[in-house]
Design a protein around this motif. Structure first.
Motif, short mmCIF file in Angstrom:
data_model
loop_
_atom_site.label_atom_id
_atom_site.label_comp_id
_atom_site.label_asym_id
_atom_site.label_seq_id
_atom_site.Cartn_x
_atom_site.Cartn_y
_atom_site.Cartn_z
N SER A 253 0.85 -1.18 0.00
CA SER A 253 0.00 0.00 0.00
C SER A 253 0.89 1.24 0.00
CB SER A 253 -0.95 0.00 1.20
OG SER A 253 -1.91 1.04 1.07
N TRP A 254 0.28 2.41 0.05
CA TRP A 254 1.03 3.66 -0.07
C TRP A 254 1.14 4.40 1.26
CZ3 TRP A 254 -3.59 2.33 -2.16
CH2 TRP A 254 -4.71 2.92 -1.60
N ASN A 255 0.46 3.89 2.30
CA ASN A 255 0.56 4.53 3.62
C ASN A 255 0.36 3.46 4.70
OD1 ASN A 255 -2.22 4.03 3.78
ND2 ASN A 255 -2.80 6.14 3.37
N THR A 256 0.11 3.87 5.93
CA THR A 256 0.06 2.93 7.05
C THR A 256 -1.33 2.33 7.28
OG1 THR A 256 -0.42 4.70 8.63
CG2 THR A 256 1.91 4.17 8.23
N GLU A 257 -2.37 2.83 6.61
CA GLU A 257 -3.74 2.48 6.96
C GLU A 257 -4.03 0.99 6.90
OE1 GLU A 257 -8.33 3.79 5.90
OE2 GLU A 257 -6.79 3.96 4.35
N GLU B 220 3.20 -14.00 11.25
CA GLU B 220 4.60 -14.12 10.83
C GLU B 220 4.74 -14.43 9.35
OE1 GLU B 220 5.47 -18.79 11.99
OE2 GLU B 220 6.06 -17.20 13.38
N ARG B 221 3.62 -14.73 8.69
CA ARG B 221 3.67 -15.06 7.25
C ARG B 221 3.34 -13.86 6.37
NH1 ARG B 221 -0.25 -19.84 6.28
NH2 ARG B 221 0.70 -19.71 4.21
N VAL B 222 3.08 -12.72 6.99
CA VAL B 222 2.66 -11.54 6.22
C VAL B 222 3.70 -10.41 6.36
CG1 VAL B 222 0.88 -9.77 5.92
CG2 VAL B 222 0.23 -12.10 6.57
N VAL B 223 4.13 -9.88 5.22
CA VAL B 223 5.00 -8.70 5.20
C VAL B 223 4.21 -7.55 4.60
CG1 VAL B 223 7.12 -7.69 4.29
CG2 VAL B 223 7.07 -10.11 4.94
N TYR B 224 4.07 -6.47 5.36
CA TYR B 224 3.34 -5.30 4.87
C TYR B 224 4.34 -4.28 4.33
CZ TYR B 224 0.25 -1.26 4.69
OH TYR B 224 -0.47 -0.17 4.26
N VAL B 225 4.19 -3.93 3.08
CA VAL B 225 5.11 -2.98 2.45
C VAL B 225 4.39 -1.65 2.24
CG1 VAL B 225 6.63 -2.52 0.50
CG2 VAL B 225 6.26 -4.88 1.26
N ASN B 226 4.85 -0.63 2.92
CA ASN B 226 4.32 0.72 2.77
C ASN B 226 5.24 1.49 1.83
OD1 ASN B 226 3.41 3.34 2.99
ND2 ASN B 226 4.02 3.60 5.13
N VAL B 227 4.78 1.71 0.59
CA VAL B 227 5.58 2.44 -0.40
C VAL B 227 5.82 3.87 0.07
CG1 VAL B 227 5.59 3.31 -2.77
CG2 VAL B 227 4.88 0.96 -2.30
N GLY B 228 4.85 4.41 0.82
CA GLY B 228 5.06 5.71 1.45
C GLY B 228 4.74 6.92 0.60
N ASP B 229 4.27 6.71 -0.62
CA ASP B 229 4.00 7.85 -1.49
C ASP B 229 2.97 7.44 -2.54
OD1 ASP B 229 3.95 10.00 -3.22
OD2 ASP B 229 6.13 10.15 -3.42
N SER B 230 1.76 7.99 -2.44
CA SER B 230 0.70 7.62 -3.39
C SER B 230 1.03 8.05 -4.81
CB SER B 230 -0.63 8.21 -2.95
OG SER B 230 -0.56 9.62 -2.89
N ALA B 231 1.88 9.06 -4.97
CA ALA B 231 2.20 9.58 -6.31
C ALA B 231 3.00 8.58 -7.13
CB ALA B 231 2.96 10.90 -6.20
N ILE C 236 -2.43 -6.24 -3.31
CA ILE C 236 -2.22 -4.79 -3.37
C ILE C 236 -3.48 -4.07 -2.90
CG2 ILE C 236 -0.62 -4.98 -5.33
CD1 ILE C 236 -2.93 -3.62 -7.04
N ALA C 237 -3.28 -2.90 -2.33
CA ALA C 237 -4.38 -1.98 -2.07
C ALA C 237 -4.54 -1.09 -3.29
CB ALA C 237 -4.07 -1.14 -0.83
N ALA C 238 -5.77 -0.77 -3.63
CA ALA C 238 -6.02 0.09 -4.80
C ALA C 238 -7.16 1.05 -4.50
CB ALA C 238 -6.36 -0.76 -6.02
N GLU C 239 -7.00 2.28 -4.94
CA GLU C 239 -8.03 3.30 -4.74
C GLU C 239 -9.03 3.27 -5.89
OE1 GLU C 239 -5.57 6.92 -4.07
OE2 GLU C 239 -6.65 6.99 -2.16
#
Length: 400
Positions: free
Chosen positions: A2-6, A23-34, A56-59
């Motif tokens: 996703s692009w933030n912490t939500e 322990e089987r899940v890695v959350y990746v915060n790209v940190g920038d929606s742009a 993936i999270a998608a808007e």
């Protein structure tokens, strides 16, 4: 991804239900929606890579780029059934449905219907009432809304404007287009609703009826804490994390906290939301389905999540349970039940107008509406320039 912490924060509810999977899940915060879409699109080209995205999270603005493609898996492949979707608001399903074959490719834990949010004390002062049903009559359609804008401007001596930015109206108009930007034959469609939008922009600008700020700017964010802005068009998340966050207080009597109320406004609409999609080469579709089902389909989990976070969840029974228990009565809104306001609005959301072209086309038409409103060009030229910009951006579609 996703692009933030939500989403990462919401995952805590999944792990509470299924601690063995954490322990089987890695959350990746790209940190920038742009840059988020660019990052995801690049990763999707390397399905064998260790960092290939499983979910993936998608808007809403761009989800169709993924759901109308072979990059996403139908939720039925993840073990999610029709029964699991029964409590969802219909529009949240429609948005994530692959238009090519009708398969559902994503689910959301949120519903984001929009409302009209206004200051009670300013309504009493300038309209003679703060009652939501009576204020609704002052903003029931766009001609009435503009007349009310003039009334507030006149009675306040120009101190109070009905909205902060002209752009505050745009989400209402997107939700009320009668057709997608591009039809099934790749022909561009200019909806008459956009003419009305341009006219409202023009009236607001030329008659000095808005505060003429820029959305999300420092000046715009300061509006809820002053008497300079009468109202905002906002949705579920906007209520808590934009209006309340910028009201200048944290309890009744501080800033404008407690001095707000909501009604439907000129037209039903929705704004935003986040969906989860499992990708084609997902390493564990069963685990992806378990996560998505827990977060987006489990009534017990969603009820708890809504009560603790104030998220308006995509589960009718959860929201009714909370409203019936008095959990929707909100001191920020002077005791008004925000759930009771949003629930019928969520049922009425129509997204038949959505397409994979929304994000860019919306940005282009807003730029032209601003130019027309400021008198930089007439409406005919603004529309022509908009169509030319669309044709330049999408050479594969026919623009007349």
């Amino acid at each position: 991804y996703s692009w933030n912490t939500e989403v990462g924060e919401r995952m805590a509810y999944v792990f509470e239900k299924y601690p063995e999977i954490e322990e089987r899940v890695v959350y990746v915060n790209v940190g920038d929606s742009a840059i988020y879409q660019e990052k995801i699109d690049a990763l999707l080209q390397t399905p064998d890579a260790e960092d290939y995205p499983d979910i993936i999270a998608a808007e809403a603005a761009y989800i169709m780029k993924y759901t109308n493609s072979d990059y996403t898996l139908p939720v039925t492949d993840l073990g999610i059934t029709e029964a699991d979707l029964a409590e969802m608001y219909p529009y949240t399903i429609q948005i994530a449905t692959d238009q090519r074959d009708g398969s559902l490719k994503g689910v959301s834990w949120q519903a984001c219907p929009g409302s009209y949010m206004y200051r009670r004390s300013l309504a009493e002062k300038y309209l003679g009432t703060s009652d939501p049903a009576e204020v609704q009559e002052y903003v029931k359609d766009w001609p009435t809304f503009l007349e009310t804008a003039k009334l507030i401007n006149e009675k306040s001596g120009g101190v109070t404007k009905i909205i902060s930015s002209n752009d505050d109206i745009q989400n209402v108009f997107w939700s009320n287009k009668s057709s997608p930007w591009v039809d099934d034959n790749k022909n561009f469609v200019y909806d008459e609703t956009l003419d009305t939008m341009m006219d409202v922009y023009y009236e607001l600008e030329q008659n000095d009826l808005s505060a003429k700020t820029t959305c999300w700017s420092e000046e715009w964010n300061a509006g809820p804490s002053t008497d300079g802005v009468f109202s905002y068009f906002g949705c579920t998340w906007f209520l808590h994390w934009t209006i309340k966050a910028n009201c200048g207080g944290a309890a009744v009597g501080e800033g404008t906290y407690g001095d707000w109320a909501m009604c439907g406004g000129p037209q039903d609409y929705y704004w935003g939301g986040t969906w989860l999609c499992a990708m084609k080469d997902c390493s564990d579709p069963a685990l992806a389905g378990q996560i998505m089902k827990a977060l987006c389909c489990d009534t017990e989990t969603m009820t708890k999540m809504s009560e603790e976070t104030l998220d308006y969840v995509n589960n009718k029974t959860a929201m009714k349970t909370l409203s019936d228990a008095g959990k929707g009565a909100y001191d920020f809104l002077g005791g008004q039940d925000f759930i009771a306001v949003f629930s019928p609005l969520a049922e009425n959301v129509d997204v038949s107008w959505m397409s994979a072209y929304d994000q860019k086309c919306n940005e282009l038409i807003v730029g032209q509406a601003q130019s027309y409103a400021k008198g930089e060009k007439d409406k005919e030229t603004a529309v022509a320039d908009f169509k030319k910009a669309v044709a330049d951006m999408y050479p594969d579609i026919t623009v007349e």
